[in-house]
Write an enzyme that holds these catalytic residues in place. Structure first.
Site, PDB file in Angstrom:
ATOM      1  CB  CYS A 122      15.365  35.414  24.799  1.00 57.02           C
ATOM      2  SG  CYS A 122      17.119  35.087  24.525  1.00 57.02           S
ATOM      3  CD  GLU A 143       9.976  30.636  24.749  1.00 60.62           C
ATOM      4  OE1 GLU A 143       9.880  31.094  25.899  1.00 60.62           O
ATOM      5  OE2 GLU A 143      10.919  30.940  23.976  1.00 60.62           O
ATOM      6  CG  HIS A 151      14.068  30.943  25.875  1.00 61.71           C
ATOM      7  ND1 HIS A 151      13.511  31.570  24.786  1.00 61.71           N
ATOM      8  CD2 HIS A 151      15.382  31.228  25.836  1.00 61.71           C
ATOM      9  CE1 HIS A 151      14.454  32.204  24.111  1.00 61.71           C
ATOM     10  NE2 HIS A 151      15.605  32.022  24.732  1.00 61.71           N
TER      11      HIS A 151
END
Lengths: 223, 79
Positions: free
Chosen positions: A87, A197, A195
């Site tokens: 990002c 994560e 994302h």
């Protein structure tokens, strides 16, 4: 495996990234403040997390890319090191010149925060090798400036060299060729808007991001 | 010495903000606007007193930070 997460003023996915890395590698990453003059020695991977570094002033990632620590990050990457930018981290890598192109305002002008379906376009990278061929995964996006753009020549080069890592199944932001993530020529630097994560634990709603971190750890361990 | 930098998107680069402004002008009844491109202005106050040197310094600033030359053009005016 020794990893580091670079932290800028305005980073807000740094701790999520640290949790994902620690789970995959078994070791806590070093959290490196952007004003540090040098990276810890012996790193295998540097992660540049998501967020709104420096308030997105001037251009997203532009100020962060000129932070003191970034000279060392660029050197690390140029020396063959692995760098993952997610990002805002992707925006920083582009502004630092480690990946080509530009990330522009979303075509619909809106900030978009939702789960999107991605195609894993290549398995030929340490980041994507653990996904099945042709896999479709669901990963959240959360950005206002993720509309990937590059010259026609660069886009052709990315496609011809199999450096498009992820594409959107349903393009949310106007990105050229539906690009969600790209690799450097040596395939060791990955920048992506979604994302991974954030979907790294069933408690967070899914685990489609996990294979990126476990695959990366396995690939680097065997390298 | 005052220097002004105008940063605009290169021709051919989609400018969704400019298009939104264009659309809003049409809604307000301003017909006859062929297109709108939005950019930014940066005003610098420099210690340098030689206009040629100031311009060269600002060009270096644009290349290194102020503009993203992949998608943006810059124009420098010494005021």
């Amino acid at each position: 495996m020794k990893t580091a997460v670079i932290v800028f003023p305005g980073s807000n996915c740094d701790r999520d990234m640290a949790v994902a890395l620690e789970r995959a590698t078994g070791q806590k990453p070093a959290m490196v403040w952007h004003k540090e003059a040098a990276l810890p020695a012996g790193l295998d991977l540097i992660a540049i997390p998501g967020g709104f570094s420096f308030g997105d002033y001037l251009r997203c990632g532009a100020i962060a890319a000129r932070s003191p620590i970034m000279a060392d990050v660029v050197k690390f990457a140029q020396g063959g090191g692995h760098v993952l930018g997610v990002c805002n981290g992707f925006q920083v890598l582009i502004e630092a010149g480690l990946l080509p192109g530009a990330l522009m305002r979303n075509a619909g002008l809106k900030y978009i925060c939702k789960d999107v379906v991605l195609n894993v376009t290549t398995r030929n990278s340490p980041y994507t090798s653990a996904y099945a061929a042709g896999a479709q995964i669901t990963i959240p996006i959360a950005h206002h400036d993720g509309n990937y753009n590059a010259s026609a020549d660069t886009l052709k080069e990315l496609a011809n060299e199999d450096r498009i890592a992820f594409t959107y199944a349903d393009n949310p932001n106007g990105a050229a060729r539906d690009i969600a993530g790209i690799l450097s020529p040596n395939r060791r630097v990955l920048g992506m808007m979604p994302h991974p994560e954030r979907l790294n634990d069933a408690a967070l709603g899914g685990t489609d991001g996990q294979a990126l971190f476990t695959g990366l750890t396995a690939a680097l361990a065997s390298a | 010495m005052q220097v002004r930098v105008d940063i605009t998107l290169k021709t051919g680069v989609l400018d969704p903000q400019g298009e939104a402004v264009h659309h809003a002008l049409g809604t307000l009844g301003f017909d006859g606007v062929n297109s709108v491109r939005q950019g930014k202005v940066i005003l610098l106050d420099l210690a340098e007193t030689d206009p040629a040197k100031a311009e060269a310094d600002v060009a270096a600033m644009c290349e290194k930070l102020l503009a993203n030359t992949v998608i943006e053009n810059y124009a420098i005016t010494v005021l």
